[in-house]
Design a protein around this motif. Structure first.
Motif, PDB file in Angstrom:
ATOM      1  N   ILE A 313       0.841  -1.197   0.000  1.00  0.00           N
ATOM      2  CA  ILE A 313       0.000   0.000   0.000  1.00  0.00           C
ATOM      3  C   ILE A 313       0.880   1.254   0.000  1.00  0.00           C
ATOM      4  CG2 ILE A 313      -1.937  -1.109   1.159  1.00  0.00           C
ATOM      5  CD1 ILE A 313      -1.002   0.217   3.773  1.00  0.00           C
ATOM      6  N   THR A 314       0.265   2.383  -0.275  1.00  0.00           N
ATOM      7  CA  THR A 314       0.972   3.666  -0.219  1.00  0.00           C
ATOM      8  C   THR A 314       0.598   4.393   1.068  1.00  0.00           C
ATOM      9  OG1 THR A 314      -0.831   4.897  -1.211  1.00  0.00           O
ATOM     10  CG2 THR A 314       0.751   3.865  -2.727  1.00  0.00           C
ATOM     11  N   LYS A 315       1.323   5.487   1.347  1.00  0.00           N
ATOM     12  CA  LYS A 315       1.001   6.307   2.515  1.00  0.00           C
ATOM     13  C   LYS A 315      -0.443   6.802   2.459  1.00  0.00           C
ATOM     14  CE  LYS A 315       3.922   9.625   3.667  1.00  0.00           C
ATOM     15  NZ  LYS A 315       5.081  10.551   3.550  1.00  0.00           N
ATOM     16  N   ALA A 316      -0.911   7.007   1.233  1.00  0.00           N
ATOM     17  CA  ALA A 316      -2.284   7.479   1.078  1.00  0.00           C
ATOM     18  C   ALA A 316      -3.310   6.362   1.278  1.00  0.00           C
ATOM     19  CB  ALA A 316      -2.463   8.109  -0.301  1.00  0.00           C
ATOM     20  N   GLY A 317      -2.813   5.142   1.464  1.00  0.00           N
ATOM     21  CA  GLY A 317      -3.730   4.044   1.733  1.00  0.00           C
ATOM     22  C   GLY A 317      -4.223   3.327   0.490  1.00  0.00           C
ATOM     23  N   ALA A 318      -3.581   3.581  -0.649  1.00  0.00           N
ATOM     24  CA  ALA A 318      -3.972   2.903  -1.887  1.00  0.00           C
ATOM     25  C   ALA A 318      -3.216   1.590  -2.022  1.00  0.00           C
ATOM     26  CB  ALA A 318      -3.667   3.805  -3.084  1.00  0.00           C
ATOM     27  N   GLU A 319      -3.910   0.565  -2.499  1.00  0.00           N
ATOM     28  CA  GLU A 319      -3.238  -0.716  -2.729  1.00  0.00           C
ATOM     29  C   GLU A 319      -2.474  -0.643  -4.036  1.00  0.00           C
ATOM     30  OE1 GLU A 319      -6.198  -3.810  -2.207  1.00  0.00           O
ATOM     31  OE2 GLU A 319      -6.065  -3.579  -0.026  1.00  0.00           O
TER      32      GLU A 319
ATOM     33  N   GLY B 269      -7.220  -2.949   5.170  1.00  0.00           N
ATOM     34  CA  GLY B 269      -8.303  -3.703   5.797  1.00  0.00           C
ATOM     35  C   GLY B 269      -9.613  -2.939   5.758  1.00  0.00           C
ATOM     36  N   ASN B 270     -10.676  -3.625   6.083  1.00  0.00           N
ATOM     37  CA  ASN B 270     -11.988  -2.990   6.087  1.00  0.00           C
ATOM     38  C   ASN B 270     -12.110  -1.904   7.155  1.00  0.00           C
ATOM     39  OD1 ASN B 270     -12.876  -4.602   4.001  1.00  0.00           O
ATOM     40  ND2 ASN B 270     -13.559  -6.231   5.403  1.00  0.00           N
ATOM     41  N   ASP B 271     -11.249  -2.017   8.182  1.00  0.00           N
ATOM     42  CA  ASP B 271     -11.282  -1.028   9.263  1.00  0.00           C
ATOM     43  C   ASP B 271     -10.432   0.202   8.939  1.00  0.00           C
ATOM     44  OD1 ASP B 271      -8.825  -2.218   9.320  1.00  0.00           O
ATOM     45  OD2 ASP B 271      -8.861  -2.723  11.457  1.00  0.00           O
ATOM     46  N   THR B 290       3.150  -4.050  14.341  1.00  0.00           N
ATOM     47  CA  THR B 290       2.464  -3.720  13.086  1.00  0.00           C
ATOM     48  C   THR B 290       0.955  -3.596  13.267  1.00  0.00           C
ATOM     49  OG1 THR B 290       2.099  -6.060  12.574  1.00  0.00           O
ATOM     50  CG2 THR B 290       4.128  -5.066  11.742  1.00  0.00           C
ATOM     51  N   GLY B 291       0.443  -4.058  14.411  1.00  0.00           N
ATOM     52  CA  GLY B 291      -0.996  -4.121  14.603  1.00  0.00           C
ATOM     53  C   GLY B 291      -1.517  -5.551  14.419  1.00  0.00           C
ATOM     54  N   ILE B 370      -2.021   6.562   7.766  1.00  0.00           N
ATOM     55  CA  ILE B 370      -2.106   5.901   6.471  1.00  0.00           C
ATOM     56  C   ILE B 370      -3.523   6.090   5.962  1.00  0.00           C
ATOM     57  CG2 ILE B 370      -2.110   3.651   5.316  1.00  0.00           C
ATOM     58  CD1 ILE B 370       0.194   2.893   7.253  1.00  0.00           C
ATOM     59  N   GLY B 371      -3.611   6.588   4.748  1.00  0.00           N
ATOM     60  CA  GLY B 371      -4.940   6.789   4.172  1.00  0.00           C
ATOM     61  C   GLY B 371      -5.505   8.148   4.528  1.00  0.00           C
TER      62      GLY B 371
END
Lengths: 371, 371, 371, 371
Positions: A313-319, B269-271, B290-291, B370-371
């Motif tokens: 994934i990226t920092k932006a949360g994209a796979e 993940g979905n969360d 890592t969680g 992230i995201g």
């Protein structure tokens, strides 16, 4: 409490990032009067240096150590020894494409999550390059041990690479320095060479097991119950990058033995000291050295930076997907051998100092006599 | 530096001998305002208590804990918590015949060599009885974790006894509390019962492997490079009596994997948090959580005190034989399960406090998003 | 890092509150083989014990110490020594009226602000009662010093009470134990008696200055630059309740001297060791002992609990007044004398151990020879 | 345990000798995300730099700091920060005549006795030059404090030089930066200038008293009972070269007060926080900050290196005389002002981190509320 330090009395603090101006070790507590110069430390760093053969990363670092303090007129003064290595090859451009993607199996993601900082220049502090500082500190520790307990010999070697293990019946101490893998078994070394060639070509990597043995260590070192010799060795080895397991003597296999097989029987040796029928204990009982060989083993996971496409994934949360280009080691375990030796040296010296502080007397002299 | 202490901010010092008047844990750094009373600590001690079934030593200790300080009106005050357990069953006469002989596989000989003291009353400080102090401290740590990070669940279980390993396809969390071996696999538990009966009758003993898992641990805990989460866990587990190896996640087997197999791929993940394809890393990358589940495994060697004749020497240096009578565990690994859990609790709480000290914020809140 | 511990190798952790079930000291790092029993420790506790004469608080504590661990067959084993003192006189009802008001000059308000806990039972952890633990640990340190460096003598005494200072021309070591104030000057002791009588009747209190001298300390102790002997002594004394200033040798007055007056000239003594014309340095140069008397002085503020009305606030933030009833010391400095001695003993022993750990050799034996 | 380190979570290790290649500070535990660059650190070093006016040593050091690690793209990363200062002016020839003689009042003799090493190049590690490392670390601490607790202001100044004390009725914060002595009283500064001129011409030196005040410090900082805020400040200041006494608030004079005069009465301030009638406590009660100004004072002894003939001995044990030529400070206390400020900054930051680790929450936010 310092999170970048280890050791009780011989206390090493490492500092520096893989692509910063320099890295090094601030070593506090080295006894005074130890003969040492930069060349002696350099000797050990040269053993770890990458780019020496086709089996390790082609990143070329001079890895030249400078002693900035604590040594005067050829001997240690008892004040902190600063060992600095400048980074000469800071080609961070190779890493530009991983600024936003996290490499699977790497600390990229956890450092980001914890610190909110992304040092995309090759891992920064989490890079295996940090181990150069350990090797420098270990070199100093070896010189101090030479002065205090000259019989001690510390030797590391590789016992397994992926599925390929050495044959202990061919074990030969003299072979270790004769091949690029620190293998005590020449035939296995040859097999590893072929295997690693294939791995490198395929862009993959593999794990390894390293064993470090200290011979000539006197009985009595180790400080129960939270400064046990095995406790400190376990922490020392587990703190090395990519290490996932640590064993003392029989290690995990001790779970499979019965009491009568595991407990090493005791005799009197010809030298008037206790002697043992076997060494399942790895030279340590109750956290204290027995006088037998100290045997530590650790597993190094395969290098995570590989030329294979992996999902991430990226920092932006994209796979997304990632391939890690750059100069990497197909078997980073090879270079872990001198690092394991260095950690053993630091831990042993530390416990020698601690022992004489807490119990008194010279190293090798014990309060409790046998016979 | 205290050799009988562990932890950075949640700092536990254990004290006491197996046959002295009392033993306990002096716990410094427990956060204020944690609801706790003696019964909550007692709950965890009762899990470890010997003499509960025929598979563990018949030594009967009430193991009743008293809180002597640091708790006022039902909550911690932020000052040191003293947890004391009085020794009620001090039948040292059982040990009279080993006053001069060293038990093979025991710390008798190394304690004598180091300290010049022979505490022949059952091992003194080197006895597994010291682990009662750890379990008490771990109980306090659990209550503090419950207050700070209520989602964390810590569970230990046995995965191997001698040659007999659990079948992971039958793994069932709910089974663990249902059998005397903390086995997550009911069928293997039944096999172990038969096996251990035979061992006990023959006067032998056997080793074991314990796994401890922490679920619900937030990403970001761990302090590279010498206070890594795995480093501290390795030290914590290796400091337990009779432990000879420690593994994180894939452990020693990581040596056999290739890079593409070992590096856990990352997804979202979905969360809204990172999710991983697998957990070879054991929930730790670069020394930071890592969680994912934190997975630690350790091997306990077989009890050395057995009813088999073994060769040894006396303090005077004479060669002789020994049989260790008395009340012992055929598989001391069973009682190591609650101890491993306690160490996990102490290490996790310590790193929660360290994290909020060094990085700031609430537990589970990260600087890097992230995201 | 433990906030309730001090010392490097001889490491003392104190625990316990003034009105809890017990308090004590967990002492880690005491060398093995030191002859000690509870009566030896009790001797020093009895010197500090309150209620012995009309000049100290009438609170009566038996202050009976028990050794719960670390001593076997009359000598230390090298494992942690637990020194426990049970609280027998817990008359907390005296303190009921201060549940909501903060006593000016007391730690009530800061403990509340920091921890959110109000231990209204006489101060809890912030009470001077904590110093009983220090005296117990100091008693153990004295026995260890006796074994390692028998020439060392540690003596504390009071040099000032309020406006009344001793006359150094009448200084007599033998007087110190002859009066209830540990005064080395008999005449001043008589003046203090009258002065204190008046103070007690008026419900007031007064400050004091204590001096602690260690004679016979070998040259070479102290670990620059953050473990200097004077640094550790300053911390040790400043950590005692109510202490507001610490001086070494000339102390604050050194500011008034010129270089030629302050620098003690050096000669050769008849014993073949360096000898000094004066001791402005207080026996410490560069943080290391010179072989001269170690001289430390500290100021104890007047007891804050007085029978005078003082303005204060409540937890609810209302302004109000308070008179502190109960059993208190008009000059708490008197009881600080044995505490200062205990801290000196702990620091000196710690540095003896540290010195032999880091530099090697026996205590009193130096690497650098003169002559 | 590191003897060249201080601090709990913000942990500073200084290294380097006065005439070696470089010196510096290895700073571990600085929080991530603090904006910092070399110029910010340089600012504080420039304040301490010698050779700026005729009142301080004419030794000229560029004292240029380099940040070798721990800072990336203008902010701290949470990894160790290495601050290095190269020694450019290593004129060790000035010191040749003291190779064998010990300078009275210097650490020459004790370093020799302890370590068996004579670093005759200007004192080596015992030189006041070590304090440059502290000032660098303090500069970093100030930037971190600015990020975490922006209201905190740390200011040092001189209150006494020899017999000449400032007049507190003329105290003016704005004067401090206006004269070469950091005097808050312009008229006394002028007197000092004349006095020091005379001293310099006569080849003598004089002591001084420095006061460091921290304003805007929130209530609740400090970790009883051995990590009290005053304990750590006492150790920090006493560890500075030539310091012989440390006071908090009323200091040694507290011995002369009665309880009703000393205990600061408590009111409610207009800001809804507790307010005090006076500050005899120096802003610390029970080792924890009250929210008032933190006031620390320390005495610096006169420079021992003077142009006056003094009696001493040689390494061979012969009695002789010595005059210390070279470039020295007639009042080394002047340069101690920025050092005292630096130590205050390090201690405060350290306790901010420790507080949020142990108690939780943001700096300035307290668990116990008033009103």
């Amino acid at each position: 409490m310092s999170i970048n330090s280890f050791g009780h009395l011989f206390r090493v603090t490492t500092w520096g990032e893989s692509h910063g101006p320099a890295l090094g070790a601030t070593v506090d507590g080295c006894p005074p009067g130890v003969p040492v110069d930069a060349a002696m430390i350099q000797h050990w760093l040269d053993r770890r240096k990458p780019g020496q053969n086709k089996y390790t990363t082609q990143r070329r670092e001079a890895d030249e150590v400078r002693i900035l303090s604590g040594v005067f007129e050829g001997q240690t003064t008892g004040t902190p020894v600063q060992l600095m290595i400048e980074n000469t090859d800071q080609r961070s451009k190779d890493y530009g494409d991983i600024m936003d993607k996290f490499r699977p199996g790497h600390a990229d993601i956890t450092y980001w999550q914890k610190y909110g900082i992304r040092d995309y220049r090759g891992g920064g502090r989490s890079s295996a390059r940090e181990t150069a500082s350990r090797v420098a500190a270990g070199g100093l520790a070896r010189e101090a041990i030479r002065a205090i307990a000259p019989d001690v010999q510390i030797t590391g070697y590789m016992t397994r690479m992926g599925a390929h293990e050495i044959d202990r019946s061919r074990f030969d101490w003299d072979q270790i320095e004769q091949n690029p893998f620190w293998s005590p078994d020449a035939q296995t070394a040859a097999d590893w060479a072929d295997y690693l060639d294939d791995l490198r070509k395929s862009g993959s990597s593999v794990g390894a097991i390293i064993e470090v043995v200290a011979r000539g260590v006197p009985a009595g070192l180790g400080a129960p119950v939270y400064g046990k010799l095995d406790t400190d060795l376990a922490a020392a080895m587990m703190s090395i990058n990519a290490v996932k397991g640590v064993e003392i003597g029989e290690g995990m296999s001790a779970a499979m033995l019965t009491g009568e097989l595991n407990a090493d029987e005791i005799f009197m040796g010809n030298d008037g000291k206790p002697s043992y029928s076997s060494n399942h204990a790895g030279g340590i009982l109750g956290g204290i050295s027995t006088g037998q060989d100290i045997v530590v083993r650790f597993a190094v996971k395969p290098t995570s930076s590989i030329l294979k496409t992996r999902k991430t994934i990226t920092k932006a949360g994209a796979e997304t997907e990632i391939i890690t280009k750059g100069r990497h080691d197909p078997c980073v375990g090879i270079r872990a051998v001198p690092v394991g030796e260095a950690m053993m040296a630091c831990v042993l010296l530390d416990h020698m100092l601690l022992h004489r502080g807490q119990v008194g007397g010279q190293i090798g002299e014990n309060r409790g006599r046998i016979g």
